[in-house]
Design an enzyme around this catalytic site. Structure first.
Site, short mmCIF file in Angstrom:
data_model
loop_
_atom_site.label_atom_id
_atom_site.label_comp_id
_atom_site.label_asym_id
_atom_site.label_seq_id
_atom_site.Cartn_x
_atom_site.Cartn_y
_atom_site.Cartn_z
CE1 TYR A 131 -3.50 -3.26 0.52
CE2 TYR A 131 -3.63 -2.53 2.50
CZ TYR A 131 -4.29 -2.71 1.87
OH TYR A 131 -5.21 -3.96 1.46
N PRO A 144 -16.30 -2.93 3.73
CG PRO A 144 -16.53 -2.27 5.53
CD PRO A 144 -15.25 -2.45 4.53
CG LEU A 145 -18.68 2.32 3.27
CD1 LEU A 145 -18.05 3.88 3.30
CD2 LEU A 145 -20.22 1.43 4.17
CB ALA A 146 -20.57 -1.99 -1.91
N GLY A 147 -16.67 -0.83 -1.62
CA GLY A 147 -16.14 -0.13 -2.78
C GLY A 147 -16.62 1.50 -3.14
N GLY A 148 -17.23 1.76 -1.80
CA GLY A 148 -17.90 3.32 -2.08
C GLY A 148 -18.97 3.25 -2.68
#
Length: 340
Positions: free
Chosen positions: A55, A205-209
């Protein structure tokens, strides 16, 4: 914050973990703001930080932030992905693991990594080779527990059996993709992890935004799609489900982000959900939703929008093994594809 057991390691972690991928060159290049975000997360009660050596300079930002506060944190990082152009500076070989852990320890300014994770399966390296190298690190005290990310159920079982047969350290955690829109792990990964007493740290958890509430059906999302390269933002079924979830969130009086985060940690197989803020505002939103608990009625309504064990569309970042991505492994040779 409450605390949950990290599998059977004896360590306790918060249901929300701080993902540091966006802190540094991958997301927010202002390293001092990254340090402030980490400090705010700790002050807000989060005790679990997850990063990876690939990263960008994220590990360095985390290391700087934890000076004087290292013992407050269960610290997790990952290896596997390429960190430069050297063909051997990647994967899960013993050679690279020995180099990668020393690199991460330097970047993180610490003498041990609480959870060291194989970022993706490595089909070119025997799993017992990887487990043997990781076992040595545990015995040396450089690593306290080991885990995986994006393993399939059969791979988790194979690794557990290999550890038992060879007397090696076993993987204690798994890190899969999980959100309201991406529920396939409910079929196999979560039950298998529970069977082996593994902790489960779910990412995105936010599905990639997609569940941030910013990207909606009928609106122009072209700039976002172009910047991320995520084709699933063009999936009309996914966008339609998001609209239903937006309506549900409004009816129950919750921001969509809070609904999405609370959903992931409501599953008994999930230990922590990894929130990956790029800005302080995004972190504050995550912390503001820490008290949200979803009723059975709300969870039933979510199930009606996205059935348990199902996914609507598929995130582009999700790992797919070579048997899927390599056409030669899913096509018989030309001339032997007919029944005669």
């Amino acid at each position: 914050m409450q605390y949950r057991p990290l599998g059977r390691t004896g360590m306790k972690v918060t249901p929300y973990a701080l993902g540091a991928m966006m802190l540094g060159s991958f997301g927010n290049p202002d390293r001092q703001e990254g340090v402030r975000i980490i400090h705010r997360a700790l002050d807000g009660g989060i005790n679990f930080i997850d990063t990876a050596d690939r990263y960008g300079d994220s590990e360095e930002v985390v290391g700087e932030a934890l000076v004087g506060r290292r013992d407050e944190v269960v610290l997790a990082t990952k290896f596997w992905g390429p960190v430069d152009d050297d063909v051997n500076h990647r994967g899960a070989s013993r050679r690279w693991i020995r180099q990668a852990v020393e690199r991460s320890l330097r970047n993180l300014r610490t003498d041990r990594i609480d959870l060291y994770q194989l970022h993706r399966p490595d089909p070119e390296t025997d799993i017992d080779e990887t487990l043997s190298a990781l076992t040595d690190l545990v015995r040396e005290g450089k690593v306290l527990a080991i885990g995986t990310s994006s393993m399939r159920g059969s791979e988790i079982v194979e690794a557990q059996w290999m550890s038992e047969r060879r007397g090696l350290e076993r993987f204690r955690t798994e890190q899969p993709n999980y959100s309201i829109l991406d529920r396939e792990i409910e079929r196999e990964i979560l039950p298998v992890a529970q069977r082996y007493g593994m902790g489960t740290l779910v990412y995105s958890p936010l599905a990639g935004g997609a569940l941030s509430g910013k990207y909606r059906a009928g609106q122009s999302n072209d700039n976002f799609r172009a910047s991320t390269g995520m084709r699933h933002f063009r999936d009309e079924r996914r966008l339609a489900a998001i609209e239903e979830l937006v309506q549900l969130a409004q009816e129950v009086g919750l921001p969509l982000t809070h609904l999405a985060m609370a959903f992931t940690i409501a599953h008994p197989g999930v230990t922590s959900a990894i929130a990956g803020p790029r800005t302080m505002e995004q972190l504050e939103d995550t912390l503001a939703g820490a008290d949200v608990s979803l009723s059975d009625e709300i969870l039933d309504r979510i199930d009606a929008i996205v059935p348990p064990g199902e996914s609507i569309g598929a995130m582009d970042m999700v790992y797919r093994g070579p048997e899927v991505t390599d056409a030669a492994l899913r096509r018989r040779p030309d001339g032997s594809r007919s029944a005669r």
